[in-house]
Structure formats: structure tokens, C-alpha cells
Design an enzyme around this catalytic site. Sequence first.
Site, PDB file in Angstrom:
ATOM      1  N   GLU A  92       0.816  -1.205   0.000  1.00 32.65           N
ATOM      2  CA  GLU A  92       0.000   0.000   0.000  1.00 32.65           C
ATOM      3  C   GLU A  92       0.855   1.263   0.000  1.00 32.65           C
ATOM      4  O   GLU A  92       0.346   2.360  -0.130  1.00 32.65           O
ATOM      5  CB  GLU A  92      -0.920   0.014   1.217  1.00 32.65           C
ATOM      6  CG  GLU A  92      -1.922  -1.125   1.232  1.00 32.65           C
ATOM      7  CD  GLU A  92      -2.853  -1.046   2.429  1.00 32.65           C
ATOM      8  OE1 GLU A  92      -2.549  -1.702   3.437  1.00 32.65           O
ATOM      9  OE2 GLU A  92      -3.850  -0.321   2.343  1.00 32.65           O
ATOM     10  N   SER A 115       3.492   2.799  12.732  1.00 31.91           N
ATOM     11  CA  SER A 115       3.074   3.834  11.791  1.00 31.91           C
ATOM     12  C   SER A 115       3.754   5.160  12.104  1.00 31.91           C
ATOM     13  O   SER A 115       3.859   5.566  13.265  1.00 31.91           O
ATOM     14  CB  SER A 115       1.554   4.023  11.844  1.00 31.91           C
ATOM     15  OG  SER A 115       0.890   2.853  11.421  1.00 31.91           O
ATOM     16  N   ARG A 174       7.893   4.294  18.795  1.00 29.57           N
ATOM     17  CA  ARG A 174       8.354   5.533  19.421  1.00 29.57           C
ATOM     18  C   ARG A 174       7.623   5.712  20.747  1.00 29.57           C
ATOM     19  O   ARG A 174       6.397   5.576  20.817  1.00 29.57           O
ATOM     20  CB  ARG A 174       8.104   6.731  18.513  1.00 29.57           C
ATOM     21  CG  ARG A 174       8.745   8.025  19.038  1.00 29.57           C
ATOM     22  CD  ARG A 174       8.553   9.178  18.075  1.00 29.57           C
ATOM     23  NE  ARG A 174       9.249   8.970  16.822  1.00 29.57           N
ATOM     24  CZ  ARG A 174      10.555   9.208  16.642  1.00 29.57           C
ATOM     25  NH1 ARG A 174      11.303   9.596  17.663  1.00 29.57           N
ATOM     26  NH2 ARG A 174      11.100   9.018  15.453  1.00 29.57           N
ATOM     27  N   SER A 218       5.694   7.381  23.417  1.00 25.56           N
ATOM     28  CA  SER A 218       4.752   8.494  23.281  1.00 25.56           C
ATOM     29  C   SER A 218       5.057   9.647  24.236  1.00 25.56           C
ATOM     30  O   SER A 218       4.608  10.774  24.009  1.00 25.56           O
ATOM     31  CB  SER A 218       3.317   8.002  23.509  1.00 25.56           C
ATOM     32  OG  SER A 218       3.186   7.461  24.817  1.00 25.56           O
TER      33      SER A 218
END
Length: 344
Positions: free
Chosen positions: A221, A280, A318, A320
Site C-alpha cells: 500500500e 506507523s 516511538r 509516546s
Amino acid sequence: MTTPLFSIAFGVGTQNRQGAWLEVFYAQPLLHPAAELVEAVCPLIGYQEGNQALPITKNQACDLAAALKHIDPLQSALLKRLAESEKPLVVCVLAEDSALSSTPEAYLKLHLLSHRLVKPHGLNLTGIFPLLPNVAWTSQGAVDLSELAERQLEARLKGELLEVFSVDKFPKMTDYVVPSGVRLADSSRIRLGAYIGEGTTVMHEGFVNFNAGTAGPGMIEGRVSAGVFVGKGSDLGGGCSTMGTLSGGGNIVISVGEGCLIGANAGIGIPLGDRNTVESGLYVTAGTKVALLDEQGNLVRVVKARELAGQPDLLFRRNSQSGAVECKTHKSAIELNEALHAHN
């Protein structure tokens, strides 16, 4: 002729008004052709040695078809069709997989990739860009840019429209090769020279460059850049960017193992092992500092991402709160840390 050849192909293509090749279509390229075929073909085309692109006439195509009738019926049938062509014909002979020296050679290697005869990183593509002319890809085929305005006028005077789809060095793959067992939502986003494995789906925003692709099955995608090869069962999320480089240029080659997930708007600059996940929006480059965590989430060590290249079962994310890039593994991070020390 006793020396084996790396590849041979019979093609039909397009030349500009000065006789320079713009593109070549090879319907049935051969990798490591049989000695019997080579011995039958070479005398008829005047081939001696090295890598050559030899123009042939219709009569020569007929002679080649007759010579291969009992040796290779498929190639013989192809040559019979080529003998009917009004376009220029060529036989491209590659004695070895060396640096490129002509446009027909460059197109043959792109065909070998898209026909799944060779996987990405498996060919020497040195010198390919200067040998691929920038061409207008139109509803009437390849057109030399210096001749485009006149061709457009000629079409208008006949009440026709010469539609220009793109101006690029590379054509779309599906104008030359449509591999079996694939779904391609927008074929204009897949260049000739892409390797699209059986069972691959490329969605509308997916892009696959030349010398790149996927073993399949899998879902694309996002973007698969040149030099990137994605393993089976992997999913590249929408907007994903993989920062691969050409293997022929001596740069790092990016590979993605089986069962990986690279999330939307994520990117990698290191090879991934099997069953890796990249969160993501996260870019992991070779120099990214990564906090290696154990199974309880405790910090074990801070490493550069290149030290984790090719390791299986990793999750890159990562934090937050702190913004730090972290890596967890299904296995013990302590064991991985020890392996890294042993490797160093």
C-alpha cells in the site's frame, strides 16, 4: 559456439528518426539459454563475442524461426510473428552479466526482472540511467521528445489525439509484462524492472520501482523503492516509504523479511529480518539511536539501528512520552544484546 550465454532475447522496438533505440519489447527473454539454441542462432546473426544488440531483418527472423523449429518451438513461433513486424527488430545477446552498454541491453535486464527470471539485486545494472532515454509515453507508444510536438500536430490534423501519459526513462511494467497471480490497482505506478511475486496485491497508492519488488504473497500500500525486496506475507502500509538504494552502485541493499508489517507513513533504512513490525509514522534509518528493551520494558542498551539489521521478531516503536525510538523483541532482549556483543 561452446561458451554459454547469460541471456538472449528476440525483440521488437522503437527508434527515433536518427535510428537511436527508445525502447525494446522482449516477449520471451531467455536466461542461460540452451547450448543447442545458441549454436543455431549465433551464425545466423553474425554474433562473435561479448554483449551485443544486433539488428535483424525480417528475412533473418524467418531464418531464425526455421532454425529453432525443432530446438525451441516457442521461440520459433515468436520469430515467425516478429518477421511480420513493420517495426525494427533486434537480437540482444548477453555473454555475461556485466555493466550495460546499450539501450536494448538495459531493456533486456528490466524484462528479466519483471518476468521473474532474476530477483532484485541479482543483476548488474551499472550504467542503466544514461542508456534509458527520457521518452514521452503516449497512446501511440514511445515518442522521442524532440519529435513530440510534430507528432501531436500530425495527430490533430487527422482528427486524432496523441495522449501523453508520462515523460520518463521507465515505462510502466504492464505495457511489457503482466505477471501471473497478481492484483495491480493502478498499473501506472509500477515500473518495468519491478519484480511482482505470485499472490501480490498492489493497492492504488502503492508504488514499485525497478530492481525492487516483493516475493509474494503480500500487500503493498506504500512505496517500494529501488533496491528493496519484500519477503512473503509482508504488509507495507499506506504511505510507507522504504529508503532503499541501487545494489549496482555499491550502496546498502534493503531487504524486508517474511511476515513484516511496516505501518502507514513509516520508513526503513536498514534490512528487516522476518516478522518485524515498524510502527506507523516511524522512520528507522541506519543511524537511528534505538533503546533496546527487555520483555518487561526495561532498558538494556542503546544501539544504532544498523546493529539490529536482519534480526527477526522485532517491534520498532516511538515512546509516546519521551519520543525515543524503542525496540522490543519476542525473544529476550538480553539474549539479543549478547548476540550483538558476540558479533561485534
